[in-house]
Design an enzyme around this catalytic site. Structure first.
Site, PDB file in Angstrom:
ATOM      1  N   SER A  87       0.807  -1.226   0.000  1.00 54.98           N
ATOM      2  CA  SER A  87       0.000   0.000   0.000  1.00 54.98           C
ATOM      3  C   SER A  87       0.837   1.271   0.000  1.00 54.98           C
ATOM      4  O   SER A  87       0.326   2.351  -0.295  1.00 54.98           O
ATOM      5  CB  SER A  87      -0.946   0.012   1.206  1.00 54.98           C
ATOM      6  OG  SER A  87      -0.221   0.150   2.413  1.00 54.98           O
TER       7      SER A  87
ATOM      8  N   LYS B 189       0.055   4.543   6.772  1.00 54.88           N
ATOM      9  CA  LYS B 189      -0.529   5.326   5.678  1.00 54.88           C
ATOM     10  C   LYS B 189      -0.108   6.787   5.822  1.00 54.88           C
ATOM     11  O   LYS B 189       0.412   7.210   6.854  1.00 54.88           O
ATOM     12  CB  LYS B 189      -2.063   5.244   5.698  1.00 54.88           C
ATOM     13  CG  LYS B 189      -2.646   3.855   5.508  1.00 54.88           C
ATOM     14  CD  LYS B 189      -2.508   3.365   4.095  1.00 54.88           C
ATOM     15  CE  LYS B 189      -3.211   2.022   3.891  1.00 54.88           C
ATOM     16  NZ  LYS B 189      -2.520   0.914   4.595  1.00 54.88           N
TER      17      LYS B 189
END
EC number: 3.4.21.88
Length: 206
Positions: free
Chosen positions: A128, A166
């Site tokens: 990710s 993230k």
């Protein structure tokens, strides 16, 4: 000093220089490349002889666990390294560095953090964050903190009590945890708990 062959001295000197410059010892492959040995078994043989002579200590369960014992003679400052906890899992309700979460400790230069800062490492699972240069199986180095600025790469606990790495954004009505992979969607949350800010990445090259 204990009598050493030229090759053993070269290996010991290289280990010393790597510890002084990086804060952690080299891998067997890196030692071989530095001293011109193509065979890892030959490097292991030299390391075993250095260990027998009491100049190093190894932990066979860890790839980089080579400790130089003759520190005073080799002028390696003990204070240059800190042992950083490597977190195997994040348990809701417990401090991130609770014993239950720690798998092992990894040596890093003390320059990675100020004296009053706490640092931990976390293994990345998945792709990710590949556009931020953080790949699957990398270890991120994280400074513990409970706040973040927009655009910071953070370790956050989601509403499902799962830790994720993230890019953080606080927006008008929610928080957005943005992956650095165009094929993945952001995570939108009403509440988020920041565990720390990513300040570095460690990668093993195989």
């Amino acid at each position: 000093m204990t009598k050493l062959s030229k090759r053993q001295l070269d290996i010991l000197t290289f280990i010393k220089e790597e510890v002084k410059s990086k804060g952690y010892p080299p891998s067997v492959r890196e030692i071989g490349e530095a001293v011109g040995l193509a065979s890892s078994s030959t490097v292991h043989g030299h390391l075993a002889r250095l260990e027998t002579k009491g100049l190093i200590r190894r932990d066979p369960t860890k790839p980089r666990a080579i400790e130089v014992l003759d520190e005073e003679e080799l002028n390696i400052p003990k204070s240059a390294v800190m042992n950083v906890p490597v977190i195997g899992k994040v348990t809701a309700g417990l401090p991130i560095t609770a014993v239950e979460n720690v798998e092992e400790y990894f040596p890093l230069p003390e320059t990675f953090a100020a004296p009053d800062e706490q640092v931990f490492m976390l293994e990345i699972m998945g792709e990710s964050m590949i556009d931020a240069g953080i790949l699957d199986k990398d270890y991120v180095i994280v400074r513990q903190q409970s706040t973040a600025n927009n655009g910071d790469i953070v370790v956050a606990m989601t509403e499902e009590d799962e830790a994720t790495v993230k890019r953080f954004y606080k927006e008008d009505t929610h928080f957005r945890l943005q992956p650095e992979n165009p094929s993945m969607e952001p995570i939108i949350l009403q509440n988020v708990s920041i565990l720390g800010k990513v300040i570095g990445v460690f990668r093993n090259i195989h």
